[in-house]
Design a protein around this motif. Structure first.
Motif, PDB file in Angstrom:
ATOM      1  N   ASP A   1       4.357 -10.511   1.483  1.00  0.00           N
ATOM      2  CA  ASP A   1       5.752 -10.047   1.392  1.00  0.00           C
ATOM      3  C   ASP A   1       6.222  -9.200   2.571  1.00  0.00           C
ATOM      4  O   ASP A   1       7.409  -9.188   2.874  1.00  0.00           O
ATOM      5  CB  ASP A   1       6.028  -9.272   0.095  1.00  0.00           C
ATOM      6  N   GLY A   2       5.356  -8.471   3.250  1.00  0.00           N
ATOM      7  CA  GLY A   2       5.794  -7.681   4.404  1.00  0.00           C
ATOM      8  C   GLY A   2       6.486  -6.395   4.028  1.00  0.00           C
ATOM      9  O   GLY A   2       7.523  -6.040   4.598  1.00  0.00           O
ATOM     10  N   TYR A   3       5.893  -5.643   3.087  1.00  0.00           N
ATOM     11  CA  TYR A   3       6.463  -4.358   2.677  1.00  0.00           C
ATOM     12  C   TYR A   3       6.170  -3.275   3.722  1.00  0.00           C
ATOM     13  O   TYR A   3       5.191  -3.358   4.470  1.00  0.00           O
ATOM     14  CB  TYR A   3       5.915  -3.943   1.318  1.00  0.00           C
ATOM     15  N   ILE A   4       6.996  -2.251   3.709  1.00  0.00           N
ATOM     16  CA  ILE A   4       6.931  -1.226   4.753  1.00  0.00           C
ATOM     17  C   ILE A   4       5.633  -0.426   4.714  1.00  0.00           C
ATOM     18  O   ILE A   4       5.163   0.080   5.731  1.00  0.00           O
ATOM     19  CB  ILE A   4       8.158  -0.288   4.665  1.00  0.00           C
ATOM     20  N   GLY A   5       5.017  -0.319   3.526  1.00  0.00           N
ATOM     21  CA  GLY A   5       3.751   0.401   3.437  1.00  0.00           C
ATOM     22  C   GLY A   5       2.640  -0.244   4.242  1.00  0.00           C
ATOM     23  O   GLY A   5       1.650   0.410   4.582  1.00  0.00           O
ATOM     24  N   ASN A   6       2.803  -1.542   4.578  1.00  0.00           N
ATOM     25  CA  ASN A   6       1.819  -2.189   5.454  1.00  0.00           C
ATOM     26  C   ASN A   6       1.781  -1.529   6.824  1.00  0.00           C
ATOM     27  O   ASN A   6       0.757  -1.585   7.517  1.00  0.00           O
ATOM     28  CB  ASN A   6       2.132  -3.673   5.610  1.00  0.00           C
ATOM     29  N   TYR A   7       2.912  -0.931   7.192  1.00  0.00           N
ATOM     30  CA  TYR A   7       2.973  -0.223   8.482  1.00  0.00           C
ATOM     31  C   TYR A   7       2.669   1.268   8.328  1.00  0.00           C
ATOM     32  O   TYR A   7       1.883   1.827   9.091  1.00  0.00           O
ATOM     33  CB  TYR A   7       4.356  -0.396   9.110  1.00  0.00           C
ATOM     34  N   THR A   8       3.286   1.900   7.331  1.00  0.00           N
ATOM     35  CA  THR A   8       3.166   3.364   7.208  1.00  0.00           C
ATOM     36  C   THR A   8       1.812   3.806   6.656  1.00  0.00           C
ATOM     37  O   THR A   8       1.313   4.866   7.030  1.00  0.00           O
ATOM     38  CB  THR A   8       4.288   3.913   6.307  1.00  0.00           C
TER      39      THR A   8
ATOM     40  N   GLY B   1       8.647  -0.986  -7.283  1.00  0.00           N
ATOM     41  CA  GLY B   1       8.705  -2.322  -7.870  1.00  0.00           C
ATOM     42  C   GLY B   1       7.628  -2.493  -8.926  1.00  0.00           C
ATOM     43  O   GLY B   1       7.342  -1.574  -9.695  1.00  0.00           O
ATOM     44  N   ILE B   2       7.023  -3.665  -8.957  1.00  0.00           N
ATOM     45  CA  ILE B   2       5.957  -3.954  -9.911  1.00  0.00           C
ATOM     46  C   ILE B   2       4.755  -3.086  -9.571  1.00  0.00           C
ATOM     47  O   ILE B   2       4.163  -3.206  -8.491  1.00  0.00           O
ATOM     48  CB  ILE B   2       5.587  -5.441  -9.876  1.00  0.00           C
ATOM     49  N   GLU B   3       4.373  -2.214 -10.468  1.00  0.00           N
ATOM     50  CA  GLU B   3       3.378  -1.183 -10.164  1.00  0.00           C
ATOM     51  C   GLU B   3       2.040  -1.765  -9.736  1.00  0.00           C
ATOM     52  O   GLU B   3       1.381  -1.228  -8.841  1.00  0.00           O
ATOM     53  CB  GLU B   3       3.185  -0.278 -11.388  1.00  0.00           C
ATOM     54  N   SER B   4       1.621  -2.860 -10.336  1.00  0.00           N
ATOM     55  CA  SER B   4       0.293  -3.407 -10.037  1.00  0.00           C
ATOM     56  C   SER B   4       0.156  -3.863  -8.580  1.00  0.00           C
ATOM     57  O   SER B   4      -0.956  -3.999  -8.061  1.00  0.00           O
ATOM     58  CB  SER B   4      -0.013  -4.579 -10.971  1.00  0.00           C
TER      59      SER B   4
ATOM     60  N   VAL C   1       0.869  -1.179   0.000  1.00  0.00           N
ATOM     61  CA  VAL C   1       0.000   0.000   0.000  1.00  0.00           C
ATOM     62  C   VAL C   1       0.901   1.221   0.000  1.00  0.00           C
ATOM     63  O   VAL C   1       1.742   1.378   0.887  1.00  0.00           O
ATOM     64  CB  VAL C   1      -0.934   0.019   1.226  1.00  0.00           C
ATOM     65  N   GLY C   2       0.760   2.084  -1.012  1.00  0.00           N
ATOM     66  CA  GLY C   2       1.580   3.284  -1.066  1.00  0.00           C
ATOM     67  C   GLY C   2       1.709   3.803  -2.479  1.00  0.00           C
ATOM     68  O   GLY C   2       1.440   3.097  -3.455  1.00  0.00           O
ATOM     69  N   ASP C   3       2.146   5.062  -2.561  1.00  0.00           N
ATOM     70  CA  ASP C   3       2.359   5.686  -3.872  1.00  0.00           C
ATOM     71  C   ASP C   3       3.824   5.724  -4.260  1.00  0.00           C
ATOM     72  O   ASP C   3       4.163   6.188  -5.348  1.00  0.00           O
ATOM     73  CB  ASP C   3       1.786   7.115  -3.858  1.00  0.00           C
TER      74      ASP C   3
END
Length: 437
Positions: free
Chosen positions: A285-292, A238-241, A232-234
């Motif tokens: 995957d656990g990307y940082i946007g999951n938190y921010t 990476g892969i845009e989709s 989640v984020g703008d």
């Protein structure tokens, strides 16, 4: 003849000399006593008196003063040994043992009679649902602990004043009342009574203490939409989709809230009948946007989500950190589950390698969150029969990629999901989830 007289004269001279040395009066000697001898004859010496001919005492003997008797030195009074000060903590008296993670945090631990002892206050802080139900005091025989689920642990107690080492019976706790007051509990006995997992992790060289999921059964034939997200984020790096915009994420959660959907965890499937419109939100995957970006929205709408983390990526750029994972897990709104250690293509590696990817990620998550993971998301959906066989050693569910509708009670290691992409607008989203109810 002349020679004869010379020899005779020499012989007579020798005889005279010998006679003089022996004290025999010879020709030409005087009758008076020689110098150094007494003129008083031995027979005139009164009985009992010393002989006049005895040698006089030497000058040194007359002049030497008598040796005084040594004055005995006084025996010193014994110095009383100082009273030892009590230790401020039991850690000053007992050796530190291996690291112990409880509830995702490192807590103090000691070794006593080959038992691992941990501090009660830190242990109860890690598991706030557990409380002491009886006082732990020097006079107490036992301390009793319990939780709302009915688990109890009765710990025999001994005590120490901080000076004497504790005499600990087997499986006993220690009440320490030296410089401070502390209660230390035997880790294995406490975990056994309270139904906690106690696992040794070779990779970190530490004990892991955590909660295992409740035993439950999943009812049959209930359709539960399971949505698959990633980031989640703008900041699309990476892969845009895979990057759902925060704006779209908010709109989707707003819709679910207004339509009365109940976001649930996989463990809630055991009582899925309690929800009118259950739905599972999952993020790989656990990307940082999951938190921010995601986490604040979940807090705003009081909704639940499951995040599958790649444990070897935690702390890397664009990924969650362990502290972020722990915070989200403790919130009660995020369930942290496994996406393997290295995002491995499981169907392409050996059984031994699959076991490592599944087991080590299981241990990593238990160490970080203090909660035993029970759901595995197959990276890119790659799995085979061996994956399912290995997965059942550690997990209760296996989650695939997109695949349509999943009915509860079917193959729990082949859960289908519905993919939500960055391009998914609100109307499309409505059609994806709205057809279920």
């Amino acid at each position: 003849m002349k020679r004869f007289f010379c020899l005779l004269l020499s012989l007579l001279t020798t005889i005279c000399l010998l006679a003089g040395c022996a004290g025999i009066p010879g020709e030409g000697t005087a009758d008076a006593p020689s110098e150094g001898h007494s003129s008083v004859q031995q027979e005139n010496t009164p009985e009992g008196e010393p002989s006049a001919s005895a040698a006089p005492e030497t000058e040194e003997q007359f002049s030497a003063e008598p040796t005084p008797e040594p004055t005995p030195e006084p025996t010193p009074e014994p110095t009383p040994e100082p009273t030892p000060e009590p230790a401020d903590s039991l850690t000053e008296m007992l050796p530190t043992t291996v690291q112990v993670y409880a509830g995702g945090q490192v807590i103090d631990s000691l070794s006593c009679d080959d038992a691992v002892m941990v501090r009660e206050d830190q242990l109860l802080e890690a598991f706030p649902e557990i409380s002491r139900q009886t006082a732990a005091e020097p006079s107490a025989d036992t301390a009793v602990y319990g939780d709302p689920d009915g688990n109890t642990a009765e710990i025999l107690m001994c005590s120490t004043d901080g000076v004497q080492a504790p005499q600990r019976p087997r499986d006993a706790g220690i009440f320490f009342f030296g410089g401070t007051e502390e209660v230390w509990l035997p880790l294995d006995t406490f975990c056994q009574g309270m139904g906690l997992e106690l696992i040794w992790d070779d990779s970190s060289g530490s004990y892991l203490v955590g909660k295992s999921p409740e035993t439950f059964e999943v009812p049959m034939d209930v359709r539960v939409p399971t949505l698959m997200y990633h980031e989640v984020g703008d900041n699309v790096w990476g892969i845009e989709s895979l990057f759902v915009s925060p704006e779209n994420m908010r709109a989707q959660l707003q819709y679910l809230y207004e339509e009365g959907f109940d976001t649930i965890f996989f463990s809630d499937l055991s009582h899925v009948e309690d929800y009118d419109k259950p739905i599972l939100l999952t993020f790989d995957d656990g990307y940082i946007g999951n938190y921010t970006d995601l986490f604040p929205l979940l807090q705003e709408f009081n909704m639940k989500a499951t995040v599958f983390v790649i444990t070897n990526s935690l702390g890397l750029e664009n990924y969650l950190t362990e502290d972020m994972v722990r915070e989200m897990s403790e919130s009660g709104l995020v369930s942290i589950q496994s996406h393997t250690v290295h995002h491995a293509y499981l169907a392409e590696i050996s059984e031994e390698e699959q076991d490592y990817e599944l087991h080590q990620s299981w241990l990593d998550i238990l160490r970080i969150t203090g909660k035993e993971p029970y759901v595995l998301s197959y990276p890119t959906g790659s799995h085979n029969d061996t994956t399912i066989e290995v997965g059942k050693r550690y997990y209760r569910f296996g989650v695939k990629m997109n695949g349509g509708t999943w009915y509860t009670g079917e193959n729990l290691f082949a859960v289908d999901r519905l993919y939500v992409a960055r391009s998914t607008g609100l109307e499309e989203f409505k059609s994806i989830v709205g057809g279920y109810y």
